[in-house]
Design an enzyme around this catalytic site. Structure first.
Site, PDB file in Angstrom:
ATOM      1  N   TRP A  98      18.963  22.409  20.438  1.00  0.00           N
ATOM      2  CA  TRP A  98      19.656  23.444  19.668  1.00  0.00           C
ATOM      3  C   TRP A  98      18.878  24.763  19.690  1.00  0.00           C
ATOM      4  O   TRP A  98      19.456  25.821  19.574  1.00  0.00           O
ATOM      5  CB  TRP A  98      19.826  23.001  18.217  1.00  0.00           C
ATOM      6  N   ASP A 152      28.135  22.068  14.446  1.00  0.00           N
ATOM      7  CA  ASP A 152      27.162  23.116  14.103  1.00  0.00           C
ATOM      8  C   ASP A 152      27.884  24.463  13.949  1.00  0.00           C
ATOM      9  O   ASP A 152      27.701  25.171  12.959  1.00  0.00           O
ATOM     10  CB  ASP A 152      26.098  23.239  15.209  1.00  0.00           C
ATOM     11  N   HIS A 192      20.012   8.377   9.713  1.00  0.00           N
ATOM     12  CA  HIS A 192      21.069   7.404  10.008  1.00  0.00           C
ATOM     13  C   HIS A 192      20.891   6.098   9.228  1.00  0.00           C
ATOM     14  O   HIS A 192      21.862   5.396   8.970  1.00  0.00           O
ATOM     15  CB  HIS A 192      21.154   7.133  11.510  1.00  0.00           C
ATOM     16  N   ARG A 204      15.893  11.611  12.681  1.00  0.00           N
ATOM     17  CA  ARG A 204      17.242  11.056  12.892  1.00  0.00           C
ATOM     18  C   ARG A 204      17.301   9.594  12.457  1.00  0.00           C
ATOM     19  O   ARG A 204      18.305   9.134  11.905  1.00  0.00           O
ATOM     20  CB  ARG A 204      17.630  11.219  14.371  1.00  0.00           C
ATOM     21  N   HIS A 249      18.743  20.253  12.709  1.00  0.00           N
ATOM     22  CA  HIS A 249      18.955  20.435  14.156  1.00  0.00           C
ATOM     23  C   HIS A 249      18.125  21.586  14.707  1.00  0.00           C
ATOM     24  O   HIS A 249      18.216  21.884  15.900  1.00  0.00           O
ATOM     25  CB  HIS A 249      20.438  20.640  14.462  1.00  0.00           C
TER      26      HIS A 249
HETATM   27  C1  HEM Z   1      26.241  17.484  10.113  1.00  0.00           C
HETATM   28  C2  HEM Z   1      26.655  16.547  10.945  1.00  0.00           C
HETATM   29  C3  HEM Z   1      25.793  16.026  12.055  1.00  0.00           C
HETATM   30  C4  HEM Z   1      26.205  15.722  13.292  1.00  0.00           C
HETATM   31  C5  HEM Z   1      27.611  15.792  13.810  1.00  0.00           C
HETATM   32  C6  HEM Z   1      25.044  15.306  14.053  1.00  0.00           C
HETATM   33  C7  HEM Z   1      25.064  14.915  15.365  1.00  0.00           C
HETATM   34  C8  HEM Z   1      23.951  14.696  16.134  1.00  0.00           C
HETATM   35  C9  HEM Z   1      23.958  14.337  17.524  1.00  0.00           C
HETATM   36  C10 HEM Z   1      25.205  14.131  18.359  1.00  0.00           C
HETATM   37  C11 HEM Z   1      22.680  14.234  17.929  1.00  0.00           C
HETATM   38  C12 HEM Z   1      22.180  13.936  19.326  1.00  0.00           C
HETATM   39  C13 HEM Z   1      21.660  12.506  19.460  1.00  0.00           C
HETATM   40  C14 HEM Z   1      21.093  12.285  20.838  1.00  0.00           C
HETATM   41  O1  HEM Z   1      21.848  12.471  21.805  1.00  0.00           O
HETATM   42  O2  HEM Z   1      19.901  11.946  20.953  1.00  0.00           O
HETATM   43  C15 HEM Z   1      21.853  14.527  16.803  1.00  0.00           C
HETATM   44  C16 HEM Z   1      20.498  14.572  16.848  1.00  0.00           C
HETATM   45  C17 HEM Z   1      19.722  14.860  15.771  1.00  0.00           C
HETATM   46  N1  HEM Z   1      20.148  14.968  14.466  1.00  0.00           N
HETATM   47 FE1  HEM Z   1      22.038  15.233  13.869  1.00  0.00          FE
HETATM   48  N2  HEM Z   1      23.959  15.365  13.250  1.00  0.00           N
HETATM   49  C18 HEM Z   1      24.363  15.781  12.006  1.00  0.00           C
HETATM   50  C19 HEM Z   1      23.585  15.892  10.892  1.00  0.00           C
HETATM   51  C20 HEM Z   1      22.246  15.675  10.873  1.00  0.00           C
HETATM   52  C21 HEM Z   1      21.455  15.587   9.682  1.00  0.00           C
HETATM   53  C22 HEM Z   1      22.009  15.622   8.265  1.00  0.00           C
HETATM   54  C23 HEM Z   1      20.173  15.433  10.084  1.00  0.00           C
HETATM   55  C24 HEM Z   1      18.953  15.307   9.238  1.00  0.00           C
HETATM   56  C25 HEM Z   1      18.837  15.914   8.070  1.00  0.00           C
HETATM   57  C26 HEM Z   1      20.160  15.411  11.524  1.00  0.00           C
HETATM   58  C27 HEM Z   1      19.047  15.294  12.317  1.00  0.00           C
HETATM   59  C28 HEM Z   1      19.051  15.186  13.680  1.00  0.00           C
HETATM   60  C29 HEM Z   1      17.872  15.272  14.516  1.00  0.00           C
HETATM   61  C30 HEM Z   1      16.461  15.576  14.048  1.00  0.00           C
HETATM   62  C31 HEM Z   1      18.297  15.054  15.832  1.00  0.00           C
HETATM   63  C32 HEM Z   1      17.440  15.083  17.108  1.00  0.00           C
HETATM   64  C33 HEM Z   1      17.056  13.694  17.566  1.00  0.00           C
HETATM   65  C34 HEM Z   1      16.255  13.704  18.851  1.00  0.00           C
HETATM   66  O3  HEM Z   1      15.788  14.753  19.300  1.00  0.00           O
HETATM   67  O4  HEM Z   1      16.057  12.622  19.409  1.00  0.00           O
HETATM   68  N3  HEM Z   1      21.436  15.525  11.965  1.00  0.00           N
HETATM   69  N4  HEM Z   1      22.647  14.802  15.717  1.00  0.00           N
END
Ligand code: HEM
Length: 270
Positions: free
Chosen positions: A180, A225, A34, A30, A164
């Site tokens: 997820w 999602d 970002h 993440r 995710h």
């Molecule tokens: C498509 C639109 C996306 C949305 C709306 C989104 C939204 C989110 C949100 C709300 C979280 C939770 C953050 C937290 O509360 O710790 C998250 C976590 C995460 N996202 Fe996304 N995301 C998106 C796309 C992506 C992309 C493109 C990637 C990487 C290729 C990604 C990788 C991750 C990962 C690995 C986590 C887990 C982080 C953790 O466990 O601490 N996401 N995302």
């Protein structure tokens, strides 16, 4: 942490050890996403992977969308950042850390290129995440509004969302709550398999965020999602659920492109 002199091999070994001992692969992915994902063309311009988030006086470090990254992710990376200072730049380190994490968790081996230009202050970051980073409570049109100006298509949006398959939502960061998938430290195509198979019911978290939960397994999906179950995205969800190799191939292509948005003259080696 080992104390040999800095070398690429030692750096990768230290990153592997960090991911394995702290189970922090998802947040490192993440962080890289970002850092790079603020890039945009069109109405909004600029943004690139430049580790601007490490300056905590303002800018990207203060974005609500980045909650947890400057504190938790950078805190975890800190010993490695210090040890390899001058050997690798910050943004390159974040990109490499994510790629090591993906591989350690069972995902594809992704090549990292080097030479990203680090921000010199928080002012080198972008002004706002709005329109640059996606919101989890929005649908398929929003995904296109965010990802098309970065040069991604519908297939890329689905492949990238497959990240995710690892990690979790945290109430104190995004306000969403829960993982997820049932194995959130395994990088595979389960996200797509489960999305097609499980039933999800709407709920509101204690922080007031709307999400969807499968009550049998306590896994969740966000609106962004579940939007992938509709056209034009669904064909790719079905493809990746049936064929993990196809997911890994398409993920790798889109992810390398993401990690290099707005960069030029990158090198194959450090
Ligand atoms: C498509 C639109 C996306 C949305 C709306 C989104 C939204 C989110 C949100 C709300 C979280 C939770 C953050 C937290 O509360 O710790 C998250 C976590 C995460 N996202 Fe996304 N995301 C998106 C796309 C992506 C992309 C493109 C990637 C990487 C290729 C990604 C990788 C991750 C990962 C690995 C986590 C887990 C982080 C953790 O466990 O601490 N996401 N995302």
């Amino acid at each position: 942490m080992s104390y040999e002199k800095p070398s690429y091999e030692n750096l990768v070994a230290d990153l592997k050890k960090l991911v394995e001992t702290k189970n922090c692969g998802p947040i490192l992915i993440r962080l890289s996403w970002h850092d790079a994902g603020v890039y945009s063309t069109g109405k909004l311009t600029g943004g690139c992977p430049n580790a601007a988030m490490r300056f905590t006086d303002g800018g990207e470090a203060k974005f609500a969308a980045n909650a947890g990254l400057p504190t938790v992710a950078l805190g975890l990376l800190n010993p490695i950042t210090d040890k390899y200072e001058g050997f690798i730049g910050h943004a390159d380190l974040w990109a490499l850390a994510a790629n090591v994490a993906i591989e350690v968790m069972g995902g594809p081996k992704i090549p990292t290129r080097f030479g990203r230009q680090d921000a010199k202050s928080s002012a080198d970051g972008v002004d706002s995440f709005v329109g640059r980073l996606p919101d989890g409570d929005k649908g398929g049109d929003h995904l296109q509004q965010i990802f098309y100006p970065k040069g991604f298509d519908d297939k890329d949006i689905v492949a990238l969302s497959g990240a995710h398959t690892v990690g979790s939502n945290h109430l104190d960061r995004s306000g969403f709550d829960g993982p997820w998938t049932e194995e959130p430290l395994k990088f595979d195509n389960t996200y797509f398999v489960e999305m097609l198979k499980k039933e999800y019911k709407p709920e509101t978290t204690s922080k007031g965020a709307s999400q969807f939960r499968n009550s049998d397994t306590n896994t969740v999906m966000l609106a962004s999602d579940l939007a992938l179950l509709e056209p034009p995205y669904r064909q790719y969800v079905e493809k990746y659920a049936a064929d993990q190799d196809a997911f890994f191939t398409d993920y790798t292509a889109a992810w390398v492109k993401l990690q290099e948005l707005g960069c030029s003259g990158l090198r194959d080696t450090l």
